[in-house]
Design an enzyme around this catalytic site. Structure first.
Site, PDB file in Angstrom:
ATOM      1  N   HIS A  45     -63.962 -41.172 -90.903  1.00  0.00           N
ATOM      2  CA  HIS A  45     -62.861 -41.390 -91.841  1.00  0.00           C
ATOM      3  C   HIS A  45     -63.317 -41.664 -93.272  1.00  0.00           C
ATOM      4  O   HIS A  45     -62.856 -42.609 -93.912  1.00  0.00           O
ATOM      5  CB  HIS A  45     -61.985 -42.544 -91.367  1.00  0.00           C
ATOM      6  CG  HIS A  45     -61.156 -42.207 -90.183  1.00  0.00           C
ATOM      7  ND1 HIS A  45     -61.662 -42.228 -88.901  1.00  0.00           N
ATOM      8  CD2 HIS A  45     -59.866 -41.831 -90.058  1.00  0.00           C
ATOM      9  CE1 HIS A  45     -60.712 -41.888 -88.059  1.00  0.00           C
ATOM     10  NE2 HIS A  45     -59.615 -41.631 -88.726  1.00  0.00           N
ATOM     11  N   TYR A  85     -59.017 -33.836 -92.907  1.00  0.00           N
ATOM     12  CA  TYR A  85     -58.856 -35.117 -92.225  1.00  0.00           C
ATOM     13  C   TYR A  85     -59.725 -35.186 -90.970  1.00  0.00           C
ATOM     14  O   TYR A  85     -59.740 -34.271 -90.162  1.00  0.00           O
ATOM     15  CB  TYR A  85     -57.388 -35.323 -91.845  1.00  0.00           C
ATOM     16  CG  TYR A  85     -57.095 -36.731 -91.362  1.00  0.00           C
ATOM     17  CD1 TYR A  85     -57.482 -37.837 -92.113  1.00  0.00           C
ATOM     18  CD2 TYR A  85     -56.440 -36.962 -90.161  1.00  0.00           C
ATOM     19  CE1 TYR A  85     -57.232 -39.124 -91.686  1.00  0.00           C
ATOM     20  CE2 TYR A  85     -56.164 -38.251 -89.723  1.00  0.00           C
ATOM     21  CZ  TYR A  85     -56.571 -39.330 -90.500  1.00  0.00           C
ATOM     22  OH  TYR A  85     -56.316 -40.609 -90.076  1.00  0.00           O
ATOM     23  N   TYR A  95     -59.465 -48.846 -88.068  1.00  0.00           N
ATOM     24  CA  TYR A  95     -59.560 -48.414 -89.473  1.00  0.00           C
ATOM     25  C   TYR A  95     -60.050 -49.537 -90.376  1.00  0.00           C
ATOM     26  O   TYR A  95     -59.909 -49.466 -91.591  1.00  0.00           O
ATOM     27  CB  TYR A  95     -58.216 -47.899 -90.018  1.00  0.00           C
ATOM     28  CG  TYR A  95     -57.820 -46.502 -89.566  1.00  0.00           C
ATOM     29  CD1 TYR A  95     -58.630 -45.750 -88.741  1.00  0.00           C
ATOM     30  CD2 TYR A  95     -56.615 -45.940 -90.011  1.00  0.00           C
ATOM     31  CE1 TYR A  95     -58.238 -44.478 -88.344  1.00  0.00           C
ATOM     32  CE2 TYR A  95     -56.235 -44.665 -89.620  1.00  0.00           C
ATOM     33  CZ  TYR A  95     -57.049 -43.940 -88.794  1.00  0.00           C
ATOM     34  OH  TYR A  95     -56.668 -42.683 -88.424  1.00  0.00           O
ATOM     35  N   TRP A 130     -54.391 -50.573 -88.495  1.00  0.00           N
ATOM     36  CA  TRP A 130     -54.028 -49.368 -87.733  1.00  0.00           C
ATOM     37  C   TRP A 130     -53.971 -49.680 -86.241  1.00  0.00           C
ATOM     38  O   TRP A 130     -53.226 -49.053 -85.498  1.00  0.00           O
ATOM     39  CB  TRP A 130     -55.032 -48.249 -88.013  1.00  0.00           C
ATOM     40  CG  TRP A 130     -54.689 -46.959 -87.362  1.00  0.00           C
ATOM     41  CD1 TRP A 130     -53.828 -46.007 -87.828  1.00  0.00           C
ATOM     42  CD2 TRP A 130     -55.172 -46.467 -86.110  1.00  0.00           C
ATOM     43  NE1 TRP A 130     -53.751 -44.958 -86.936  1.00  0.00           N
ATOM     44  CE2 TRP A 130     -54.568 -45.208 -85.893  1.00  0.00           C
ATOM     45  CE3 TRP A 130     -56.077 -46.968 -85.159  1.00  0.00           C
ATOM     46  CZ2 TRP A 130     -54.830 -44.434 -84.748  1.00  0.00           C
ATOM     47  CZ3 TRP A 130     -56.340 -46.207 -84.024  1.00  0.00           C
ATOM     48  CH2 TRP A 130     -55.719 -44.955 -83.827  1.00  0.00           C
ATOM     49  N   CYS A 178     -61.455 -44.265 -84.287  1.00  0.00           N
ATOM     50  CA  CYS A 178     -61.049 -45.029 -85.476  1.00  0.00           C
ATOM     51  C   CYS A 178     -61.690 -46.408 -85.557  1.00  0.00           C
ATOM     52  O   CYS A 178     -61.016 -47.411 -85.809  1.00  0.00           O
ATOM     53  CB  CYS A 178     -59.536 -45.181 -85.542  1.00  0.00           C
ATOM     54  SG  CYS A 178     -58.747 -43.619 -85.819  1.00  0.00           S
TER      55      CYS A 178
HETATM   56 CU   LIG Z   1     -57.798 -41.177 -88.018  1.00  0.00          CU
END
Ligand SMILES: [Cu+2]
Ligand SMILES: *[C@@H]1O[C@H](CO)[C@@H](O)[C@H](O)[C@H]1NC(C)=O
Ligand SMILES: *[C@@H]1O[C@H](CO)[C@@H](O)[C@H](O)[C@H]1NC(C)=O
Ligand SMILES: *[C@@H]1O[C@H](CO)[C@@H](O)[C@H](O)[C@H]1NC(C)=O
Ligand SMILES: *[C@@H]1O[C@H](CO)[C@@H](O)[C@H](O)[C@H]1NC(C)=O
Ligand SMILES: *[C@@H]1O[C@H](CO)[C@@H](O)[C@H](O)[C@H]1NC(C)=O
Ligand SMILES: *[C@@H]1O[C@H](CO)[C@@H](O)[C@H](O)[C@H]1NC(C)=O
Ligand SMILES: *[C@@H]1O[C@H](CO)[C@@H](O)[C@H](O)[C@H]1NC(C)=O
Ligand SMILES: *[C@@H]1O[C@H](CO)[C@@H](O)[C@H](O)[C@H]1NC(C)=O
Ligand SMILES: *[C@@H]1O[C@H](CO)[C@@H](O)[C@H](O)[C@H]1NC(C)=O
Ligand SMILES: *[C@@H]1O[C@H](CO)[C@@H](O)[C@H](O)[C@H]1NC(C)=O
Length: 679
Positions: free
Chosen positions: A621, A535, A312, A330, A268
């Site tokens: 992402h 996802y 993120y 995040w 991430c």
């Molecule tokens: Cu993720």
């Protein structure tokens, strides 16, 4: 040895599987819409809408066998027995299965031997299919399996075939042997008939980790992918470790490496390729860290810690080569003030920009700031400015001058917030950005099909915005996209209702890709594929003008882990009969390094019509702030000799590495030549 060279009487190692109670046959087809599912103990997505085929009437052939470890053990439904090759043989080893009838084969499942020895565990492998047992063609899947005793999958686009060959190219202990405890084949209820005018899916590339983040290496076209500290899970944490894998499309080699020296779990993160072609990875699970991958010597080095912990967040390389970061609640503190900061790669130094407030770009997420400041759609622009096109409905101009600042740029039409949607600068020379899809909330949220065309002018000035075409044909969230050399934007995967880590059929996983054609201002559908990509899925443009689409999952003991990548070949590379179109070739360029406003001479093998530059991409992402395309005017100089001008503005021609494509009069692109635009 080719199957056709065997004759029935001499099939020493050919065996008929024993009639058996086959507990792994999981049932009859239940029609369209059966989601991929994980078998007990199989924490990965099985082929979509498929069942394990009944093995009763199969015939297996192996290249060799040892006494007590006969070929038949591979299909006897017993994990305690295994096939092993004879000791004095060498790679490649293979097993061929005759299924007895034509099936819509959608994958192979392989259980490694489980007697305590790792000898013969298959790592590098290739899968071939055939309808006659003689002609095998190119592999339908290849790559590397993780070295443990869990069941391994090679998922392929379903295709009607009778024979399958699994070839092993290496093993876990370098014993030069191959062993298999159990082998199953999946059959699908249906397959997609080929239609070259819509493009083609395959092969599948098996990677030893769930690829959630990726970058294309500018010097050699290899694809670097990574997951987290483990191959299939994040959090819960030892931290400090990242599982990575590199796929070389030119040699088909897939390798595995655990990176520990930067003390950074790079799950991430923000990712940006800098002006030198280094891949700068920030934050994520180890929220203040910076790790830098240097493709030129294939090594990871430690960068300075960020001043704010982030996960993120979004980052983007600016016209002056510095890297801007913003958001990222995040990881670290959850707050509405994870304002901007800027990295100077030369000094290896982060500086906070307290005036570059994150507040104006927060979405109205149900979880509050935790997700509201995630995955910004950042576009570096002229004079070191940054245009933030989303995912918040409100758009903004960021400045990194002094302490930084932000000024509003209006709303994206009547769009909602579009978290985990996409934005692509498909024509940087004209300042044009396409935005599409996403959902108001990060989790459990209905997606939109809205698409907008934004045209940027001078920094801080008002922008032009109109709806793109009739919007996408399908609403999507968690989809991915790349701009192609011809300026169209390819869009893959996603689901109607966004639910991280779920591929339930009720969410309407999208198998039909779309392509936005700027000239016609239209979204058209493309050839469907059969692997769910939602996802944590990724897409990148490769230097050979194909698209890599892969990943999804990373949820530990769940059934949505996808340990693979799949190649999509756009229609421009295919003839009507499915064969490859002849491609223009760049014979040479006058220089592979050029400054803003510079010129490059191009010599081609035949006459070409257009050219474009596409910056090498990095992604995780749904965010890829590196990719952008510049259409180039080809100025004819001599026969098959042209010159092109690089824009003189670093806000358009961002410093760093670009793929230079030429296209012929039918729109067929060449393989790219890497060009570095220098500061
Ligand atoms: Cu993720
Ligand atoms: C597999 O096929 C054999 C032979 O047709 C049949 O006897 C057996 O019941 C089948 N097994 C299952 C689980 O359907
Ligand atoms: C084959 O190799 C295995 C271990 O690699 C060994 O245990 C076995 O004795 C060998 N068999 C022969 C016939 O040499
Ligand atoms: C392996 O060794 C055995 C015993 O020495 C021999 O009979 C056999 O032909 C060899 N196999 C191969 C493939 O070389
Ligand atoms: C063999 O192992 C696989 C994968 O772990 C498992 O799903 C399967 O149930 C096992 N088969 C038997 C017959 O125990
Ligand atoms: C394979 O798929 C086609 C439709 O795409 C279907 O008609 C056929 O019955 C399938 N074959 C098998 C053996 O399931
Ligand atoms: C594949 O790549 C790895 C890592 O670069 C390398 O060690 C290995 O030798 C390569 N394998 C082949 C067959 O080229
Ligand atoms: C790779 O190159 C980088 C940048 O020049 C350097 O810092 C690093 O030490 C090099 N690593 C190795 C292993 O040579
Ligand atoms: C923006 O950049 C252009 C070209 O580099 C330069 O001429 C102009 O003065 C700059 N404008 C501002 C406001 O910095
Ligand atoms: C944009 O506006 C900000 C804030 O007013 C200012 O600091 C910056 O210099 C402006 N950028 C340009 C390129 O004019
Ligand atoms: C996940 O599966 C592994 C291996 O089967 C097991 O060791 C572990 O306890 C499981 N973890 C959870 C959280 O269920």
């Amino acid at each position: 040895m080719r199957f056709s060279e065997w004759t029935w009487p001499s099939l020493i190692f050919a065996v008929f599987a024993q009639a058996q109670v086959d507990s792994s046959v999981i049932g009859a087809f239940t029609g369209e819409g059966v989601p991929a599912k994980g078998a007990p103990g199989l924490y990965q997505a099985e082929p979509y809408n498929s069942v394990r085929l009944n093995r009763t009437n199969w015939i297996a052939f192996c290249d060799s066998e040892s006494t007590g470890n006969e070929c038949s053990n591979a299909i006897d439904g017993n994990n305690a027995t295994f096939w092993a090759t004879a000791n004095n043989t060498t790679f490649p080893h293979f097993i061929i299965l005759d299924l007895g009838s034509t099936q819509n084969v959608s994958g192979v499942a392989m259980v490694p031997r489980r007697d305590g020895s790792k000898d013969g565990w298959i790592l590098q492998h290739q899968v071939f299919t055939s309808s006659d047992g003689t002609n095998w063609g190119e592999p339908v899947a290849y790559g590397m399996w993780y070295s443990d005793d869990s069941e391994k999958l090679a998922v392929i686009e379903p295709q009607p075939v009778r024979y399958i060959r699994l070839e092993a190219l290496s093993d876990a202990t370098d014993s030069q042997t191959t062993s298999i405890a159990d082998l199953n084949i999946y059959g699908a209820a249906s397959y997609h008939v080929k239609n070259p005018s819509l493009g083609e899916w395959g092969p599948t590339i098996d990677v030893p980790i769930v690829p959630v983040a990726a970058a294309v290496e500018p010097n050699n076209g290899k694809v670097l992918v990574w997951s987290s500290w483990d191959k299939d899970r994040f959090g819960g944490t030892p931290g400090g470790v990242t599982q990575t894998s590199i796929w070389d499309p030119k040699t088909s080699n897939v390798s595995h490496r655990v990176v520990t020296n930067t003390h950074h779990d790079m799950f991430c993160p923000g990712i940006s390729m800098d002006s030198r072609g280094y891949i700068v990875v920030t934050g994520g699970n180890d929220a203040e860290r910076t790790s830098i991958y240097v493709p030129f010597n294939d090594s990871w080095v430690i960068g300075a810690d960020m001043t704010t912990e982030r996960g993120y967040q979004a980052t983007t390389t600016l016209s002056d080569g510095r890297i801007f970061a913003i958001g990222g609640s995040w990881s670290g503190e959850v707050s509405d003030s994870k304002n901007g900061e800027i990295y100077d790669p030369t000094a290896d130094e982060w500086t906070p920009l307290e005036g570059a407030l994150v507040k104006p770009m927060l979405t109205n997420d149900a979880t509050g700031p935790y997700h509201a400041d995630n995955h910004g759609w950042l576009f570096a622009w002229k004079n070191t400015s940054i245009f933030q096109a989303g995912p918040s409905r409100a758009m903004n101009w960021y400045s990194v001058e002094g302490d930084g600042s932000v000024s509003p740029a209006g709303n994206r039409l009547s769009d909602s917030d579009e978290m985990s949607g996409n934005a692509v600068m498909f024509d940087a020379a004209a300042g044009q950005i396409l935005t599409f899809g996403g959902s108001p909330n990060y989790e459990d949220s209905e997606s939109v099909n809205s698409a907008a065309l934004i045209t940027l002018g001078a920094p801080n000035s008002s922008i032009e915005i109109v709806q793109a075409g009739q919007n996408m044909q399908y609403s999507r969230v968690f989809h991915t996209s790349v701009v192609l050399p011809d300026g169209s934007v390819f869009i893959a995967g996603g689901q109607r209702h966004g639910m991280p880590f779920s591929e339930d059929a009720s969410l309407d996983n999208r198998f039909i890709p779309e392509r936005y054609i700027p000239r016609d201002d239209m979204f058209i559908t493309q050839q469907p594929n059969s692997i769910v990509r939602v996802y944590h899925s990724i897409s990148l443009l490769l230097p050979d003008a194909t698209v890599m689409n892969g990943g999804g999952g990373l949820c530990a003991n769940c059934s949505t882990n996808h340990y693979n990548l799949q190649v999509y070949t756009p229609p421009y590379l295919l003839m009507g009969d499915g064969s490859r179109a002849p491609r223009p070739v760049i014979k040479s360029v006058s220089s592979t390094k050029v400054g803003f406003g510079g010129q490059i001479g191009i010599v081609t093998e035949s006459s070409v019509d257009t050219a474009s530059l596409i910056r090498y991409g990095t992604t995780t992402h749904t965010v890829n702030t590196d990719q952008r395309r510049i259409p180039l005017d080809l100025v004819p100089v001599d026969i098959n000799t042209y010159s092109v001008n690089i824009p003189d503005d670093g806000g358009i021609a961002l410093p760093g590495y670009w793929m230079l494509f030429v296209l012929d009069s039918s729109g067929v692109p060449s393989v790219a030549t890497p060009i570095q635009i220098t500061l």
